[in-house]
Every structure is written in C-alpha cells, then in structure tokens.
Design a protein around this motif. Structure first.
Motif, PDB file in Angstrom:
ATOM      1  N   UNK A 129       0.824  -1.206   0.000  1.00 11.48           N
ATOM      2  CA  UNK A 129       0.000   0.000   0.000  1.00 11.48           C
ATOM      3  C   UNK A 129       0.860   1.259   0.000  1.00 11.48           C
ATOM      4  N   UNK A 130       1.921   1.232   0.804  1.00  9.86           N
ATOM      5  CA  UNK A 130       2.795   2.412   0.875  1.00  9.86           C
ATOM      6  C   UNK A 130       3.464   2.665  -0.472  1.00  9.86           C
ATOM      7  N   UNK A 131       3.905   1.580  -1.123  1.00  7.57           N
ATOM      8  CA  UNK A 131       4.550   1.744  -2.432  1.00  7.57           C
ATOM      9  C   UNK A 131       3.569   2.321  -3.446  1.00  7.57           C
ATOM     10  N   UNK A 156      -4.259  -3.453  -3.312  1.00  4.26           N
ATOM     11  CA  UNK A 156      -4.451  -2.668  -2.093  1.00  4.26           C
ATOM     12  C   UNK A 156      -5.733  -3.055  -1.373  1.00  4.26           C
ATOM     13  N   UNK A 157      -5.738  -2.878  -0.063  1.00  4.12           N
ATOM     14  CA  UNK A 157      -6.973  -3.124   0.671  1.00  4.12           C
ATOM     15  C   UNK A 157      -7.904  -1.929   0.484  1.00  4.12           C
ATOM     16  N   UNK A 158      -9.127  -2.083   0.919  1.00  5.29           N
ATOM     17  CA  UNK A 158     -10.157  -1.092   0.603  1.00  5.29           C
ATOM     18  C   UNK A 158      -9.808   0.303   1.129  1.00  5.29           C
ATOM     19  N   UNK A 159      -9.183   0.356   2.300  1.00  3.11           N
ATOM     20  CA  UNK A 159      -8.856   1.657   2.878  1.00  3.11           C
ATOM     21  C   UNK A 159      -7.757   2.352   2.072  1.00  3.11           C
ATOM     22  N   UNK A 164      -5.901   6.360  -2.148  1.00  2.00           N
ATOM     23  CA  UNK A 164      -5.341   6.649  -3.465  1.00  2.00           C
ATOM     24  C   UNK A 164      -6.372   7.406  -4.322  1.00  2.00           C
ATOM     25  N   UNK A 165      -7.627   6.948  -4.285  1.00  2.00           N
ATOM     26  CA  UNK A 165      -8.670   7.612  -5.078  1.00  2.00           C
ATOM     27  C   UNK A 165      -8.871   9.053  -4.623  1.00  2.00           C
ATOM     28  N   UNK A 166      -8.793   9.260  -3.297  1.00  2.00           N
ATOM     29  CA  UNK A 166      -8.950  10.627  -2.783  1.00  2.00           C
ATOM     30  C   UNK A 166      -7.812  11.536  -3.240  1.00  2.00           C
ATOM     31  N   UNK A 167      -6.616  10.950  -3.357  1.00  2.00           N
ATOM     32  CA  UNK A 167      -5.483  11.729  -3.868  1.00  2.00           C
ATOM     33  C   UNK A 167      -5.797  12.230  -5.281  1.00  2.00           C
TER      34      UNK A 167
END
Lengths: 287, 125
Positions: A129-131, A156-159, A164-167
């Motif tokens: 997720x971090x990557x 990635x997990x849902x959170x 990412x989508x919010x970014x």
C-alpha cells in the motif's frame, strides 16, 4: 488531450485496435479483464511502444515524438514500476527535482508525511500500500497536466484504495483543466471516480459511456420464462439464460420500470457489465 | 449544503442531486448569490462523476434555480419563492400524472385511484 486514430498494435498472439478521444478536464477509466489490452493502451499513449498502424496524438503531438518539455506535463504511475528498494524517499526527492523542473518538493514531502510514508526509510521496508501511494504521489507532484495511472489500486486493501482515489480527486480539484487516465480491474473503484469509462476486451473497445449514464440508465432485468416471451425486447442489449429464466441487460431501464411494474430491475455495477458483455462475445464466437 | 445520495435507488443520481439542491433553495437554507461548490469539488466530495454534477447544475440553471458565470462558478439565483414552489408543484403533478396513467392502463376507475391516494395518505399519519 489524447486522440487515438485507428491505433493498431500487433503481437504474436494478441492484437490491440483502438479509437478514442479523451477531452481535457476528464477522469477517464479503462476497465477490462487481465490481458484485455489496458496496459498496452497506456504504453502507446506514453510512446513506450509505437503503433503498427494509426496515430496516437497526445497534447497535440505524436506520442512517440513527445519533446522533453511535453513529457514534463505528464505524470505516470505504472503497475510494478518503482525505484530501487534500497533508496529512501529523501533520495528519490533529489532525482525528481532534477527530472521535473516543476517538482514541488515541499508539497511532496508533506503529502508523504500525511500518508504515513517515512522519508528516511529504504523503500524495501514499505508495504504494498505504501509503495502504491508513493507511486501516485510521485506522478502527481510536478504539476502535470495529464496523469496516467495504470492499476494504481491493484493489490491494495479497501482503505488504501480509497486513500489513493482521494489523492486523485484532490489533484483534479486543484485544477479542473487537468486530465486523468486510469486503468483498473477493480471496477467499483472507477464507478465513484471516473466521468466516463471505456470497457476494453480482447484488444478492442466494446463499450464507451459516461459513468452517469451507466449508473443512471443501464439496468439488469431478471425475468421468468413467461414474462420474457411476452415482454417488449426492443431495448434489450443482451440476454443470458439463467436458472429462473433470463437475465437481461438494457440501456433503457426506465422504459421497463415504467411499463412493467413489478419487474425486478437492478442498477448496473461495472463488474456485472464486464461479465455480461464479455461473456456475450464468447457466446458469439462459439456460434 | 447537505446532500445524501442513494446509490441503489432507481432515481438517477443527477435527479437526486437536483431535487436536494432545489429543496435547500426552496427552504431557504441556500440563499441567493451563495456560491455552489465547483463541479469537481462536489464530484469529489460525493464520490460521483463530474458529468453527473454538471448535468444537475445545467438542469438547475435551465429551471432558473442557479446561475453559472463562466470562469467564476455557479451561484444560487435570485428566486421568487412562489416560482420555486410552483416548480415543486409541477414536479409533483407530473409524477401523479404518470402514476394515474399507469393506474388507468390497469383499468382502475377514478374512484379507485382516489381511494388508493387516501389510503396512502392515511397510512402516513
């Protein structure tokens, strides 16, 4: 922003053939199964592979002839790409600063901190997720006009996916003239993000529609044998036999809702749409 | 501005959005000249397509509820309360007309239709 004119790319066992036009200010999604041709399309747009036929025009120039200046206007995140795992964010900042004159270092570092990405740890210690978050941040912090994200949410997990989508949403809010192209095989991600969607299957675009129309006007009807025989079938785009009768896909759910009260009509989810439309093609081939 | 969208409703999202903004205006929570969020901002907040928001804004403009100034954004229009109420009335009338037509197609008589309406109104109490 991007125009694909009859772009064809042939590989030994796969041919991609696409035509599309992506206007400025849009978030456009490309969905499709693995191996459908999404990533090849992105590579064609980036000029990483050249078409065998046709033309790919990006920001007014041929994709394979983009100047360095023009390329600075593009932000990219490719699946599986990244920096050496032994580098730290503090190291790649130096690379990015050299690569992109518009790189906003402070903004980038702040974004990393708020996403919980440590600046002084080698990236081999980062989670998936971090990557992924780092890849997207790298793509969007040099004031790019066009963002190309290939599978930014894969694995990635849902959170983490939501973050990412919010970014991406934030990036579009900053300047409404920006353009985002995103691919995903997790189509629920794209439902809430994209303005329009291309469904690509087996190297061809089999559907292009505004998300608004897909969610608002497309529908799935579930009918038994008897109803099916009697009903008006002129607005059915696809019918699949099932255990209870038929599942039908329509682009005019309101027509059925108004004329057949009591009929089971569901809103379309992109995942179902992919299944309905790509299964259809399989059936056609068998005939 | 508080907007609640129902993704599983059969009512298209842009229509839900339109109706709720209209309500905010009619009930005076959004006063004239208030700036509405930009299309992209609202789209991000509600997690819906920008084209959906644009469609809702365009329709609201057609109906005279908001004004869009190119390059500046959308604002609540100077609305005549009565005009606004009239618009609501019209929507309700249109919906009723549709249902009545449907009922007639099923062979309902005028009295039967009125009965149904009174029963539903009773239940609501």
């Amino acid at each position: 922003m991007i125009t694909a004119k009859n772009v064809t790319k042939r590989y030994v066992d796969f041919t991609l053939q696409v035509d599309f036009e992506i206007p400025k200010g849009r978030i456009t999604g490309f969905i499709g199964k693995n191996g459908a041709g999404k990533s090849t399309t992105m590579k064609l747009i980036l000029g990483l592979v050249s078409p065998d036929e046709g033309e790919m025009i990006v920001m007014g120039s041929s994709a394979t002839n983009l100047s360095i200046k023009e390329k600075e206007n593009i932000g990219v995140s490719l699946a599986e790409s990244g920096f050496s795992p032994y580098l730290r964010i503090a190291d790649i900042t130096k690379i990015l600063k050299k690569a992109y004159p518009n790189f906003a270092q402070e903004k980038f570092e702040n974004a990393c901190r708020s996403m919980g990405l440590p600046l002084n740890k080698p990236m081999k210690e980062f989670s998936t997720g971090m990557k992924a978050k780092l890849r997207v941040l790298v793509a969007m912090t040099h004031e790019a006009k066009l963002l190309i994200l290939d599978e930014p949410t894969a694995g990635l997990d849902v959170e983490a996916r939501n973050e990412v989508l919010d970014l991406i949403r934030e990036y579009m809010k900053e300047d409404e003239k920006r353009t985002v192209l995103i691919t995903s095989h997790i189509s629920s991600d794209l439902e809430s993000l994209c303005d329009d969607i291309y469904l690509i299957d087996n190297g061809k675009i089999i559907l292009h529609e505004d998300t608004d129309v897909i969610l608002g006007e497309y529908g799935i009807l579930k009918v038994d044998q008897e109803t099916f025989q009697k009903m008006d079938k002129s607005f059915l785009a696809k019918t699949v036999p099932t255990s209870f009768g038929y599942t039908c896909f329509t682009k005019e759910k309101r027509y059925y809702k108004d004329n057949y009260p009591g009929m089971v009509i569901e809103n379309v989810k992109l995942d179902e749409l992919i299944l309905m439309l790509t299964e259809f093609k399989k059936g056609e081939n068998e005939k | 501005m508080k907007i609640i969208l129902n993704n599983s409703s059969m009512v298209p999202i842009y229509e839900q959005l339109m109706d709720q903004i209209k309500n905010e205006i009619i009930e005076g929570r959004l006063v004239s000249e208030t700036a509405l969020p930009s299309v992209r901002t609202l789209s991000g907040e509600l997690k819906i397509s920008a084209l959906t928001v644009k469609k809702a804004y365009d329709r609201l403009e057609e109906e005279g509820f908001i004004v869009t100034v190119h390059g500046k954004g959308s604002f609540v229009a100077e609305t005549d309360k009565n005009l606004a109420l009239e618009a609501c009335r019209k929507t309700v009338e249109d919906e009723f007309a549709k249902v009545i037509l449907k009922a007639k197609n099923f062979g309902f008589s005028k009295e039967e239709i009125q009965d149904v309406v009174s029963i539903i109104l009773e239940e609501d109490k």
